[in-house]
Motif scaffolding. Structure first.
Motif: not given
Length: 295
Positions: A249-256
């Motif tokens: 989720g949001e963690q993935a998008e932050r680290q994209r």
């Protein structure tokens, strides 16, 4: 060619997930999934001899390309039924079938595990459609019911991730940054490597009532992106790496940004002169027979 028929099965959680979450992602990367991976259906279909007039079932037919090839092989006196649980895929299949001028092919949106087949098919073919069943043995039993005595099942599945770095490598990269999906994660089913073990699949087919099981190893190149960025987008949307990324989720998008950079570095060595990403892959082409009556 028949249009959409009334559905006889209600969607399970898995089927619903394919329709509400995965369908758009798969459509977006149809150029990879249908064309880039086509080596693994092209080789078996080129070798396949079909008796004109045969009735053929295509399980998990997706956008219908293999069903259309089979319809041409069996000829105007034969018939092909393409079955998939995703109506969005079959809309494209029906359009392509019409454009091909084929009257001997029909597509239905159904769950192969539970659909009441009539036992009239001479052959069942499946390219990467068998690995995602919620209950593989139940599906195999139902497919055997679809076949006439002596009918043949031919299906293609991926070997393990060790032999398919185009899927396995990206997941390893993404897991450097994100956690494994939890037990409650929604999934497409058992997954692309669920039929990699020959002993397990042989036993499943035996329990389902099939005989004379044979495995042929197919090794060949797959094109997993028209560019490095296309390949990165594909990996973060679909498959094992895509599942990890989606569930984070949001963690993935932050680290994209850093994940994409790591994938870029991993995929760049596989770029060919056209800019496409071409990687090694390996599958099993599995054959089994529905025994004749009394055998």
């Amino acid at each position: 060619m028949s249009e959409v028929a009334t559905k006889l099965t209600e969607p399970t959680e898995y089927v619903q997930f394919w329709n509400d979450t995965l369908a758009d992602k798969f459509d977006r990367f149809r150029h990879i999934l249908m064309e880039g991976l086509s080596y693994h259906s092209r080789v078996p279909l080129e070798r396949l001899t079909v008796t004109p007039g045969s009735r053929i079932l295509d399980v998990g037919c997706g956008w219908g390309d293999t069903a259309i090839q089979l319809a041409r092989k069996t000829g105007p006196d034969g018939h092909v039924l393409g079955v998939d649980c995703v109506e969005q895929f079959l809309a494209k299949a029906r359009d392509d079938g019409r454009r091909a001028g084929l009257d001997n092919i029909r597509f239905i949106t159904e769950d192969v595990e539970r659909y009441p087949f009539d036992g009239s098919f001479d052959l069942c073919f499946s390219r990467f459609g068998m690995m995602f069943f919620e209950n593989p043995v139940l599906a195999m039993k139902n497919i055997r019911r679809a076949l006439s005595p002596g009918g043949e099942l031919i299906f293609i599945v991926w070997r393990s991730s060790d032999y398919n770095p185009w899927l396995g490598m990206a997941k390893e990269v993404v897991l450097r940054y994100l956690p494994e999906p939890g037990e409650g994660a929604r999934s497409c089913g058992p997954g692309p490597f669920s039929m990699a073990c020959t002993d397990v699949v042989s036993k499943q087919l035996e329990i389902a009532g099939f005989r004379d099981v044979n495995f042929e190893q197919l090794d060949g190149p797959v094109t997993v992106g028209n560019s490095v960025q296309d390949a990165i987008n594909f990996q973060l949307a679909i498959g094992p790496a895509g599942e990890v990324f989606r569930e984070a989720g949001e963690q993935a998008e932050r680290q994209r940004p850093e994940i994409e950079e790591a994938l870029r570095e991993a995929l760049a060595p596989f770029q060919d002169n056209s800019g496409s990403i071409v990687m090694p892959s390996s599958s099993w082409c599995i054959r089994a027979l529905n025994p004749e009556v009394g055998h």
